[in-house]
Enzyme design. Structure first.
Site, short mmCIF file in Angstrom:
data_model
loop_
_atom_site.label_atom_id
_atom_site.label_comp_id
_atom_site.label_asym_id
_atom_site.label_seq_id
_atom_site.Cartn_x
_atom_site.Cartn_y
_atom_site.Cartn_z
CE LYS A 33 -10.60 -53.31 16.81
NZ LYS A 33 -10.67 -51.80 17.32
CG ASP A 79 -10.91 -49.24 13.86
OD1 ASP A 79 -11.62 -49.36 13.71
OD2 ASP A 79 -10.03 -50.41 14.62
#
Ligand code: ATR
Length: 287
Positions: A72, A108
């Site tokens: 990420k 997220d």
């Protein structure tokens, strides 16, 4: 999954490992339900292969891409653009391919907010939140909460200097919010809990069956909204929250709504949330 044709597009998740990911089940069900001619696959990509894999994905005109641990952060310098939110979080979980440009998003934290709103009818604007944890997951959630207008954010962490560093960084970006670090220590936690309306576990504590809850059960109140990023099992925190009569948002809701937002970025269409939810409810695997 619908029939794969010569026009089917590829979507994917890159991770290392990735074999337990629930995203293929969830996104393929969503594509089928929404009538999108695409197939979503998981690829195990070691970090040193990420540049080549990403280039390949762009060359194949992918519909969209998710990235998960440990990629990420590493993906950011490989993209043409990242949203201000993903930049501040320092992590990207969704890549949009727009007219040949690779744009990084982070869904997220916003997925968590959408889950709170859709599942519990809770809006965080002007609210007071206590986050436990100061790692990558906590940072993603904290940025989304502050972007949404949370008034007061306490960050409690076992390693106190990490909470201090995160609070300092966030304060420089959100000068109007009250952001304070806390140690995980009984009295300080107790005071932070008295102030908080929303409690969020953003640590990995709860993943193992024997894990305790970092927040003593007696500090949980009925009027609180409580959530846990751990979605592999019912955690001690979840059990204690339910016993206290508090409203609880399970970690799987965050997983669901980050996927919902990714789907909507890639397709420009509203995601078939109920179909995606059913897939996650029926499936108990982790990932
Ligand atoms: P992630 O990117 O998933 O957030 P991370 O950056 O490694 O992962 O952060 C893990 C978080 O869980 C940290 O806040 C960590 O606390 P420390 O900063 O003190 O390490 C927290 N954590 C993990 N195990 C813990 C434990 N047994 N007790 C308390 N906190 C724990």
């Amino acid at each position: 999954m619908g029939q794969i044709s010569a026009k089917s597009r590829l979507a994917a998740v890159f991770g290392h490992p990735v074999s337990h990911s629930l995203s293929p089940l969830m996104q393929n069900a969503a594509f089928a339900a929404a009538g999108i001619d695409a197939v979503y696959l998981a690829f195990d990509i070691p970090p040193d292969q990420l540049p080549a894999a990403l280039k390949g994905c762009a060359a194949l005109c992918c519909l969209g891409l998710n990235v998960t641990l440990p990629l990420k952060e590493a993906i950011i310098p490989l993209l043409d653009e990242v949203t201000p939110e993903a930049h501040l979080i320092g992590a990207v979980n969704t890549v949009e391919f727009r007219s040949g440009r690779l744009i990084g998003h982070n869904t997220d934290g916003r997925g968590f907010l959408l889950g709170l709103q859709r599942e519990l009818g809770v809006k965080v604007e002007g609210g007071r939140v206590l986050i436990v944890g100061a790692g990558g997951a906590a940072r993603g959630l904290a940025v989304a909460l502050l972007n949404a207008g949370v008034e007061r954010l306490s960050i409690a962490n076992r390693t106190y200097p990490k909470a201090e560093r995160l609070a300092l960084l966030l304060s420089s970006h959100f000068p109007d919010a009250i952001i304070e670090p806390e140690p995980i220590e009984k009295e300080r936690l107790s005071r932070a809990m008295e102030r908080a309306e929303i409690l969020l576990n953003a640590t990995s504590v709860g993943m193992a069956e024997r894990d305790p809850s970092l927040i003593p059960a007696e500090l949980l109140r009925k009027d609180m909204v409580i959530s846990d990023i751990v979605y592999h099992r019912e955690t001690r925190l979840e059990a204690a929250a339910r016993a206290a009569g508090a409203r609880f948002l399970p970690g799987k809701a965050m997983l669901l709504y980050q996927g919902v937002l990714s789907f909507e970025i890639w397709t420009g269409q509203e995601a078939p949330v109920e179909v995606m939810k059913r897939v996650l409810t029926e499936n108990r695997h982790s990932g």
